[in-house]
Design an enzyme around this catalytic site. Structure first.
Site, PDB file in Angstrom:
ATOM      1  N   ASP A  33       1.174  -1.786   0.061  1.00 54.13           N
ATOM      2  CA  ASP A  33       0.326  -0.379  -0.137  1.00 54.13           C
ATOM      3  C   ASP A  33       0.720   0.936   0.048  1.00 54.13           C
ATOM      4  OD1 ASP A  33       1.213  -0.125   2.342  1.00 54.13           O
ATOM      5  OD2 ASP A  33      -0.745   0.004   3.482  1.00 54.13           O
ATOM      6  N   HIS A 217      23.074   3.607 -18.864  1.00 52.26           N
ATOM      7  CA  HIS A 217      22.096   3.906 -18.044  1.00 52.26           C
ATOM      8  C   HIS A 217      22.216   3.209 -16.905  1.00 52.26           C
ATOM      9  CE1 HIS A 217      19.175   5.770 -21.014  1.00 52.26           C
ATOM     10  NE2 HIS A 217      20.126   6.780 -20.622  1.00 52.26           N
ATOM     11  N   ASP A 234      26.501  11.618 -13.709  1.00 48.71           N
ATOM     12  CA  ASP A 234      25.091  12.030 -14.611  1.00 48.71           C
ATOM     13  C   ASP A 234      23.598  12.189 -13.931  1.00 48.71           C
ATOM     14  OD1 ASP A 234      23.155  13.036 -16.046  1.00 48.71           O
ATOM     15  OD2 ASP A 234      23.422  10.858 -17.731  1.00 48.71           O
ATOM     16  N   ASP A 245      20.825  18.805 -16.160  1.00 46.77           N
ATOM     17  CA  ASP A 245      20.809  17.645 -17.135  1.00 46.77           C
ATOM     18  C   ASP A 245      22.286  17.251 -16.721  1.00 46.77           C
ATOM     19  OD1 ASP A 245      21.243  15.165 -17.949  1.00 46.77           O
ATOM     20  OD2 ASP A 245      19.798  15.469 -19.421  1.00 46.77           O
ATOM     21  N   HIS A 317      25.819   7.124 -28.844  1.00 46.43           N
ATOM     22  CA  HIS A 317      24.448   7.986 -28.299  1.00 46.43           C
ATOM     23  C   HIS A 317      24.138   9.598 -28.971  1.00 46.43           C
ATOM     24  CE1 HIS A 317      25.810  10.214 -25.562  1.00 46.43           C
ATOM     25  NE2 HIS A 317      26.671   8.990 -25.055  1.00 46.43           N
ATOM     26  N   HIS A 321      19.746  16.594 -25.892  1.00 46.55           N
ATOM     27  CA  HIS A 321      18.433  16.052 -26.780  1.00 46.55           C
ATOM     28  C   HIS A 321      18.006  17.738 -25.787  1.00 46.55           C
ATOM     29  CE1 HIS A 321      18.716  15.691 -21.791  1.00 46.55           C
ATOM     30  NE2 HIS A 321      19.452  14.773 -22.249  1.00 46.55           N
ATOM     31  N   HIS A 328      14.074  14.491 -20.784  1.00 50.23           N
ATOM     32  CA  HIS A 328      14.298  14.220 -22.430  1.00 50.23           C
ATOM     33  C   HIS A 328      12.791  15.098 -22.799  1.00 50.23           C
ATOM     34  CE1 HIS A 328      16.629  10.845 -21.587  1.00 50.23           C
ATOM     35  NE2 HIS A 328      17.587  11.484 -22.337  1.00 50.23           N
ATOM     36  N   GLU A 351      26.205  16.587 -24.219  1.00 47.71           N
ATOM     37  CA  GLU A 351      26.927  15.055 -24.306  1.00 47.71           C
ATOM     38  C   GLU A 351      27.405  14.529 -24.444  1.00 47.71           C
ATOM     39  OE1 GLU A 351      23.726  12.989 -22.459  1.00 47.71           O
ATOM     40  OE2 GLU A 351      22.320  14.234 -23.375  1.00 47.71           O
ATOM     41  N   TYR A 355      33.782   5.268 -24.495  1.00 40.46           N
ATOM     42  CA  TYR A 355      33.362   4.792 -24.010  1.00 40.46           C
ATOM     43  C   TYR A 355      33.755   3.244 -24.040  1.00 40.46           C
ATOM     44  CZ  TYR A 355      29.610   7.919 -22.998  1.00 40.46           C
ATOM     45  OH  TYR A 355      27.998   8.763 -23.338  1.00 40.46           O
ATOM     46  N   ARG A 372      31.844  10.885 -19.942  1.00 35.89           N
ATOM     47  CA  ARG A 372      30.849  11.546 -20.855  1.00 35.89           C
ATOM     48  C   ARG A 372      30.845  12.851 -20.057  1.00 35.89           C
ATOM     49  NH1 ARG A 372      26.854   8.651 -20.609  1.00 35.89           N
ATOM     50  NH2 ARG A 372      25.923   9.341 -18.827  1.00 35.89           N
ATOM     51  N   GLU A 374      28.754  16.591 -19.524  1.00 31.85           N
ATOM     52  CA  GLU A 374      27.298  17.667 -20.132  1.00 31.85           C
ATOM     53  C   GLU A 374      26.711  18.492 -19.327  1.00 31.85           C
ATOM     54  OE1 GLU A 374      22.126  15.794 -20.594  1.00 31.85           O
ATOM     55  OE2 GLU A 374      24.567  14.593 -19.788  1.00 31.85           O
TER      56      GLU A 374
END
Length: 403
Positions: A33, A217, A234, A245, A317, A321, A328, A351, A355, A372, A374
């Site tokens: 609940d 991710h 990130d 972001d 990638h 964005h 996004h 960004e 890798y 990365r 960004e």
């Protein structure tokens, strides 16, 4: 009131006898609940500024109607005060308000007066009820999401506030990173600082040490940090629904190795060149083209990529964005099958990343390097403004901050 202005602007693009219906998210059960913290649907919030679940806004050129939950003394003891039907018109500047339980009776009356209904259906119980009364409707997306793509001064203020809070949390994380600390301990810095500043995560943070940074991710955030590895973070908060972001990658030891410096500087060069291309009139695909070309040439020079080899092995990638009420954010990247041009008021991330996974074909000094960088960039009348400029990203500045 900003929301009145937005409703009026939206209606000015629609038919004279148009009716707009927007719904918010239902509460989501987590387990047993226990519910997830509620967050209003972005389109609904943009047009109403109302943050309660089980709500529907219906408006035309002639009237504005809100359906919402009744006051409930028993539930309010447990969950807190509700706005209620009586106070809704004054607070939300609506012409009338009804209990959400009456939507079956009252909504058809409003629909009957309209020539065209604009509505974005969602998979919720309320939307199922609405769909039963609609034989046909037009999508609201092309009009509303185009509006959301261009930010006004109030929206930019909220986004800058979110960025500033996030920058401080990133700086704290850099200073507290060391060997043996767990990723979740660093993640907790963002949890605490965001809440301390009355904000919340705009998305699940990524705190990825070493090879984990090569998982785009990665959100497990549960491994110990190791000497000699990099840490990719990130993370960004949202304020009044508006997201930031930001990503930074830095050495756990406080000092980059020579190989890490080579890859890091390549990503940074790609990012800085991509940012320079963001200005009114330039194609929105240009930052990605520039970043990809820079990274491709750099990897070839380092002997990590052959001329005819796919860059996607190391960079898989996009370079950015839209950013706004959603991390996004909404808004088309193309118009009439062609990439659109940047316009003042748009906010985009930039960004690029590299890798490098463990491979027999790659020099071991580069193994498990995931980087990365960004930033959040506002398109201005004359060029751009990097909202997150204050956060260190040059190699010397990062090493100095960590000392």
């Amino acid at each position: 009131m900003i929301h009145q202005k937005r409703r009026k602007e939206l209606l000015s693009q629609l038919d004279k006898d148009a009716l707009v219906i927007v719904t918010t998210n239902p509460e989501q059960l987590r387990n047993g609940d226990v519910y997830y913290p509620f967050r209003a649907d972005s389109d609904f919030w943009y047009l109403t500024g109302f943050g309660e679940p089980e709500s529907v806004a219906v408006f035309s050129h002639k009237s504005y109607t809100v359906f919402l939950r009744d006051r409930d003394k028993a539930r309010e003891i447990w969950d807190g005060k509700r706005l209620g039907i009586d106070d809704a018109p004054k607070t939300l500047k609506s012409d009338q308000a009804f209990s959400i339980s009456l939507i079956k009776q009252e909504l058809p009356k409003l629909i009957a007066k309209a020539k065209t209904v604009y509505y974005n259906s969602k998979p919720s119980k309320i939307d199922v009820k609405i769909n039963k009364h609609l034989s046909n409707y037009q999508s609201l997306t092309p009009f509303l999401h185009e509006m959301r793509l261009s930010k006004d001064n109030d929206e930019i203020k909220h986004m800058q506030n979110a960025v500033d809070i996030s920058i401080k949390a990133h700086e704290m994380a850099m200073k507290q990173t060391k060997e043996g600390v767990y990723e979740y301990e660093i993640a907790s810095i963002f949890d605490g600082y965001f809440r301390k500043n009355n904000s919340q995560h705009a998305y699940t943070p990524i705190v990825a040490g070493g090879k984990n940074a090569c998982v785009l991710h990665y959100i497990e955030n549960n491994k110990p940090l190791k000497e000699g590895d990099l840490l990719l973070i990130d993370a960004g908060c949202e304020v009044e629904g508006y997201a930031s972001d930001i990503t930074r990658t830095f050495p756990i030891s406080g000092k980059f190795s020579d190989a890490q410096k080579q890859i890091y500087q390549l990503v940074l060069d790609a990012q800085l060149q991509a940012i320079q291309s963001i200005k009114p009139g330039n194609n929105v695909s240009k930052p990605h083209q520039i970043a990809s070309n820079t990274i491709r040439k750099g990897l070839i020079k380092l002997g990590l990529l052959e001329d005819d080899k796919e860059l996607s092995e190391f960079y898989m990638h996009g370079t950015g964005h839209w950013l706004g009420l959603d991390v996004h954010d909404v808004g088309e990247y193309k118009q009439a099958n062609s990439h659109r041009k940047f316009e003042p008021g748009m906010v985009t991330t930039v960004e690029p990343g590299i890798y490098i996974r463990k491979s027999d074909k790659i020099n071991p000094v580069y193994w498990n390097i995931g980087i990365r960088i960004e930033d959040d960039v506002l398109v201005t009348k004359t060029g751009n403004k990097v909202l997150s400029q204050a956060l260190a990203k040059e190699i010397d500045d990062i090493e100095l901050l960590m000392r």
